[in-house]
Scaffold this motif. Structure first.
Motif, mmCIF file in Angstrom:
data_model
loop_
_atom_site.group_PDB
_atom_site.id
_atom_site.type_symbol
_atom_site.label_atom_id
_atom_site.label_comp_id
_atom_site.label_asym_id
_atom_site.label_seq_id
_atom_site.Cartn_x
_atom_site.Cartn_y
_atom_site.Cartn_z
ATOM 1 N N PRO A 165 13.992 7.081 -0.856
ATOM 2 C CA PRO A 165 12.761 7.823 -0.524
ATOM 3 C C PRO A 165 11.530 7.081 -1.013
ATOM 4 C CG PRO A 165 13.883 8.849 -2.383
ATOM 5 C CD PRO A 165 14.814 7.790 -1.866
ATOM 6 N N ILE A 166 10.457 7.174 -0.248
ATOM 7 C CA ILE A 166 9.204 6.559 -0.654
ATOM 8 C C ILE A 166 8.392 7.578 -1.440
ATOM 9 C CG2 ILE A 166 9.192 5.031 1.338
ATOM 10 C CD1 ILE A 166 7.079 6.804 2.577
ATOM 11 N N LYS A 167 7.425 7.088 -2.190
ATOM 12 C CA LYS A 167 6.622 7.961 -3.041
ATOM 13 C C LYS A 167 5.676 8.805 -2.197
ATOM 14 C CE LYS A 167 6.707 4.535 -6.763
ATOM 15 N NZ LYS A 167 5.886 3.630 -7.596
ATOM 16 N N ASP A 168 5.403 10.004 -2.701
ATOM 17 C CA ASP A 168 4.445 10.873 -2.026
ATOM 18 C C ASP A 168 3.035 10.319 -2.183
ATOM 19 O OD1 ASP A 168 6.285 12.776 -1.110
ATOM 20 O OD2 ASP A 168 6.359 13.710 -3.096
ATOM 21 N N SER A 169 2.214 10.561 -1.176
ATOM 22 C CA SER A 169 0.831 10.101 -1.198
ATOM 23 C C SER A 169 -0.034 11.075 -1.985
ATOM 24 C CB SER A 169 0.310 9.970 0.231
ATOM 25 O OG SER A 169 -1.057 9.656 0.225
ATOM 26 N N PHE A 170 -1.028 10.531 -2.709
ATOM 27 C CA PHE A 170 -1.948 11.392 -3.452
ATOM 28 C C PHE A 170 -2.861 12.159 -2.500
ATOM 29 C CE2 PHE A 170 -0.990 8.006 -6.556
ATOM 30 C CZ PHE A 170 -0.476 8.794 -7.576
ATOM 31 N N GLU A 171 -3.182 11.553 -1.368
ATOM 32 C CA GLU A 171 -4.052 12.188 -0.385
ATOM 33 C C GLU A 171 -3.351 12.190 0.969
ATOM 34 O OE1 GLU A 171 -7.801 10.285 -0.261
ATOM 35 O OE2 GLU A 171 -8.274 10.624 -2.370
ATOM 36 N N GLY A 172 -3.149 13.380 1.519
ATOM 37 C CA GLY A 172 -2.513 13.481 2.819
ATOM 38 C C GLY A 172 -1.009 13.303 2.733
ATOM 39 N N SER A 173 -0.366 13.357 3.880
ATOM 40 C CA SER A 173 1.084 13.222 3.947
ATOM 41 C C SER A 173 1.491 11.752 4.020
ATOM 42 C CB SER A 173 1.616 13.966 5.176
ATOM 43 O OG SER A 173 1.110 13.366 6.363
ATOM 44 N N LYS A 174 2.797 11.519 3.901
ATOM 45 C CA LYS A 174 3.307 10.154 4.031
ATOM 46 C C LYS A 174 2.998 9.597 5.421
ATOM 47 C CE LYS A 174 7.222 11.142 0.949
ATOM 48 N NZ LYS A 174 8.704 11.205 0.851
ATOM 49 N N GLU A 175 3.144 10.451 6.417
ATOM 50 C CA GLU A 175 2.892 10.009 7.786
ATOM 51 C C GLU A 175 1.430 9.622 7.976
ATOM 52 O OE1 GLU A 175 3.408 11.764 12.328
ATOM 53 O OE2 GLU A 175 4.619 12.558 10.673
ATOM 54 N N ASP A 176 0.523 10.396 7.374
ATOM 55 C CA ASP A 176 -0.905 10.067 7.474
ATOM 56 C C ASP A 176 -1.192 8.723 6.825
ATOM 57 O OD1 ASP A 176 -1.365 12.446 8.766
ATOM 58 O OD2 ASP A 176 -1.915 13.532 6.937
ATOM 59 N N GLN A 177 -0.571 8.481 5.673
ATOM 60 C CA GLN A 177 -0.801 7.225 4.971
ATOM 61 C C GLN A 177 -0.272 6.042 5.778
ATOM 62 O OE1 GLN A 177 1.007 7.014 1.117
ATOM 63 N NE2 GLN A 177 -0.338 5.393 0.397
ATOM 64 N N VAL A 178 0.928 6.194 6.334
ATOM 65 C CA VAL A 178 1.494 5.121 7.153
ATOM 66 C C VAL A 178 0.648 4.900 8.401
ATOM 67 C CG1 VAL A 178 3.477 4.464 8.559
ATOM 68 C CG2 VAL A 178 3.838 5.436 6.296
ATOM 69 N N MET A 179 0.161 5.983 9.003
ATOM 70 C CA MET A 179 -0.685 5.864 10.185
ATOM 71 C C MET A 179 -1.963 5.093 9.867
ATOM 72 S SD MET A 179 -0.883 6.675 13.425
ATOM 73 C CE MET A 179 0.213 8.079 13.665
ATOM 74 N N THR A 180 -2.549 5.360 8.702
ATOM 75 C CA THR A 180 -3.769 4.656 8.302
ATOM 76 C C THR A 180 -3.515 3.164 8.135
ATOM 77 O OG1 THR A 180 -4.580 6.629 7.160
ATOM 78 C CG2 THR A 180 -5.581 4.525 6.557
ATOM 79 N N ILE A 181 -2.407 2.827 7.468
ATOM 80 C CA ILE A 181 -2.075 1.410 7.274
ATOM 81 C C ILE A 181 -1.812 0.737 8.616
ATOM 82 C CG2 ILE A 181 -0.457 -0.194 6.197
ATOM 83 C CD1 ILE A 181 0.093 1.973 4.097
ATOM 84 N N ALA A 182 -1.080 1.419 9.496
ATOM 85 C CA ALA A 182 -0.754 0.841 10.804
ATOM 86 C C ALA A 182 -2.013 0.602 11.628
ATOM 87 C CB ALA A 182 0.207 1.761 11.549
ATOM 88 N N GLU A 183 -2.953 1.535 11.570
ATOM 89 C CA GLU A 183 -4.204 1.359 12.312
ATOM 90 C C GLU A 183 -5.005 0.183 11.766
ATOM 91 O OE1 GLU A 183 -6.008 5.171 11.975
ATOM 92 O OE2 GLU A 183 -4.850 6.061 13.631
ATOM 93 N N GLN A 184 -5.005 0.011 10.441
ATOM 94 C CA GLN A 184 -5.695 -1.135 9.852
ATOM 95 C C GLN A 184 -5.031 -2.445 10.277
ATOM 96 O OE1 GLN A 184 -5.629 -0.388 5.646
ATOM 97 N NE2 GLN A 184 -7.256 1.159 5.724
ATOM 98 N N MET A 185 -3.709 -2.450 10.312
ATOM 99 C CA MET A 185 -2.997 -3.650 10.755
ATOM 100 C C MET A 185 -3.336 -3.981 12.201
ATOM 101 S SD MET A 185 0.735 -2.963 9.048
ATOM 102 C CE MET A 185 1.470 -4.287 9.962
ATOM 103 N N ALA A 186 -3.344 -2.958 13.057
ATOM 104 C CA ALA A 186 -3.660 -3.186 14.466
ATOM 105 C C ALA A 186 -5.089 -3.688 14.632
ATOM 106 C CB ALA A 186 -3.448 -1.896 15.258
ATOM 107 N N ALA A 187 -6.009 -3.142 13.834
ATOM 108 C CA ALA A 187 -7.409 -3.567 13.928
ATOM 109 C C ALA A 187 -7.583 -5.025 13.516
ATOM 110 C CB ALA A 187 -8.279 -2.666 13.055
ATOM 111 N N GLN A 188 -6.772 -5.493 12.572
ATOM 112 C CA GLN A 188 -6.862 -6.874 12.110
ATOM 113 C C GLN A 188 -5.992 -7.821 12.936
ATOM 114 O OE1 GLN A 188 -9.024 -7.775 9.967
ATOM 115 N NE2 GLN A 188 -9.662 -5.726 9.360
ATOM 116 N N GLY A 189 -5.317 -7.299 13.963
ATOM 117 C CA GLY A 189 -4.489 -8.151 14.806
ATOM 118 C C GLY A 189 -3.176 -8.538 14.163
ATOM 119 N N MET A 190 -2.675 -7.701 13.251
ATOM 120 C CA MET A 190 -1.402 -7.974 12.588
ATOM 121 C C MET A 190 -0.271 -7.238 13.296
ATOM 122 S SD MET A 190 -2.350 -7.642 8.550
ATOM 123 C CE MET A 190 -3.707 -8.537 7.809
#
Length: 495
Positions: A165-190
């Motif tokens: 299991p991964i650690k719980d996020s301090f802000e928002g759900s795990k899915e929200d945190q992963v979504m934020t990281i994924a959007e940043q990756m897509a924005a940077q062309g990763m």
């Protein structure tokens, strides 16, 4: 007379930026030796085919923490950067052959965050000599100046079993945190490619945790348009990480003509292609040893001069004409004359008719397989392709096509179009196209029966049994599941 001149030239290649994210926690110890082989093989192939690519290595699940995020902002424990991003070399091979064995269950989400930060900053930092001390200011400046730099060339590869299991996020759900990281990756062309090792490693794992992790990994896959690969054997692991990337290119864009009044806009790609051995090239040592960009390739050019020696000047192309031997004579034929007699079919794809699928034998398929899809973004074309494909599937019918892929093509291809009904509602229906032989391409060889041979040539019962057992041993799917899937089995020569 032909004179050869040798010229050396330099080519600057587009480079890939790759970060390997490797889970070295206790649950991965059983396959780390295979992971070491896989990653070492990747670097060795890059040294041969893409020696200017850059690669970094991040491991997670270690007791110590060695990464910039831990130093600058805190957190991100049990993650170590084994190798900062740099041009591939022999030292990287040595590093990957001696991966540390961690003692902490890996949190792949933290590893991705650290790697995203490391990958972007190291890439642009190496180009601007900006150190990683002022993280916030440095990233802001670099994003503004290099926002389009190397987009699509930055890639991460995650290798884990994803059973913890991964650690719980301090802000928002795990899915929200992963979504934020994924959007940043897509924005940077990763892009991130996930290789999940399961099989015997996950027998005692919590299925609910694995399902949650699979769902979170699928978010990265959807946002960055990459794949998740699940492997359960060492052999399939070796074939999961591709050492080379082949970008699909259309061979045809135009209309699929069912009749003069009914045409559908389609794109055609190659689904499969024969892999060939690398060709040997001429090598030159004239480049200076200090020139790191020299490819040592050789270019050969030709000069034509008069054979009777009446002139020493080079004959320009417009004054030359091809000659073809006919007996003792040489017959000159100009390009214009060749063009006048060449067969010039018109570009296009036409349906010649439909037939029952049972009438087209599988052994008649020739060459490569092509994929027909509706023109992307064209709703009417998508509906038309889907309607025809499903009708053909229901009637067990196939179509016979006449294809000319491009203007000026000198040959016509005739083949069979087979419906491919998608099981995923997000992927539209399509067609597979296989080239069929003409009459002169078919060879019907007749062989005599073994029964016509003398009795002394006939196999006895023991020999017949041994031959039968040998054939049975060649079965790759004795239990119904194929042992060596082509997409996960590396070619020992070409991969």
């Amino acid at each position: 007379m032909v004179i050869f001149s040798v010229i050396e030239f330099v080519v600057i290649l587009e480079q890939e930026k790759l970060v390997l994210l490797l889970d070295v926690g206790p649950s991965m110890h059983g396959v780390l030796s295979e992971v070491e082989k896989l990653c070492s093989m990747l670097v060795e192939k890059k040294l041969i085919f893409s020696k200017y690519d850059e690669l970094g290595v991040v491991v997670f699940g270690t007791e110590e923490s060695k990464n910039d995020l831990t130093t600058e902002v805190g957190g991100y424990q049990n993650i170590s950067v084994l190798q900062d991003i740099k041009v591939v070399d022999g030292d990287l091979v040595d590093t990957l052959q001696k991966l540390p064995r961690g003692r902490v269950d890996g949190d792949w989400q933290n590893a991705i965050q650290a790697a995203c930060f490391s990958a972007y900053c190291c890439i642009v930092g190496s180009l601007t000599s900006v150190v990683l001390d002022a993280i916030v200011v440095g990233m802001d400046m670099l994003i503004k100046k290099y926002k389009d730099l190397h987009k699509g060339k930055k890639r991460l590869c995650l290798i884990t079993n994803a059973i913890h299991p991964i650690k719980d996020s301090f802000e928002g759900s795990k899915e929200d945190q992963v979504m934020t990281i994924a959007e940043q990756m897509a924005a940077q062309g990763m892009k991130i490619e996930s290789i999940v090792v399961r099989g015997r490693l996950s027998r005692d794992a919590n299925k609910g945790v694995m399902d949650e992790n699979d769902h979170l990994l699928s978010i990265f896959s959807k946002k960055t348009r990459t794949r998740i690969v699940y492997v359960d054997t060492p052999t399939s692991l070796l074939g999961a990480l591709k050492t080379r990337r082949v970008t699909p290119v259309t061979v045809f864009r135009g209309h699929l003509e069912l009749s003069p009044q009914m045409k559908i806009k389609v794109w055609v790609y190659k689904k499969t292609q024969e892999e060939k051995f690398p060709t040997l090239k001429k090598y030159s040592e004239k480049a200076a040893a200090s020139n790191k960009l020299a490819t040592h390739q050789v270019k050969v050019s030709y000069e034509y001069k008069s054979v009777d020696g009446s002139s020493t000047s080079v004959i320009p192309p417009e004054q030359r004409i091809k000659g073809y031997r006919y007996g003792p004579q040489v017959v000159p034929i100009s390009t214009a004359e060749w063009d006048a007699v060449k067969f010039k079919p018109e570009k296009g794809i036409k349906v010649l008719g439909f037939t029952d699928a049972s009438k087209i034998k599988r052994h008649c398929y020739m060459k490569d397989v092509y994929l027909f899809i509706a023109e992307p973004g064209n709703t009417r074309a998508t509906l038309a392709v889907s309607a025809i494909a499903r009708a053909m599937k229901e009637m067990n019918a196939v179509a016979i096509l006449r294809c000319v892929w491009r203007q000026g093509q000198q040959n016509v291809v005739v083949g069979v179009l087979t419906p491919n009904i998608s099981q995923n509602y997000k992927i539209p229906d399509s067609f597979y196209f296989n080239v069929l032989p003409f009459a002169e391409d078919v060879r019907e060889y007749q062989f005599p029966s073994f029964n016509s041979f003398p009795a002394s040539w006939q196999p006895n019962d023991q020999q017949q049994k041994a031959a039968d057992e040998l054939v049975q041993m060649l079965d790759l799917a004795p239990s119904g599941k194929e042992a060596l899937l082509p997409e996960f089995t590396p070619n020992p020569v070409l991969e």
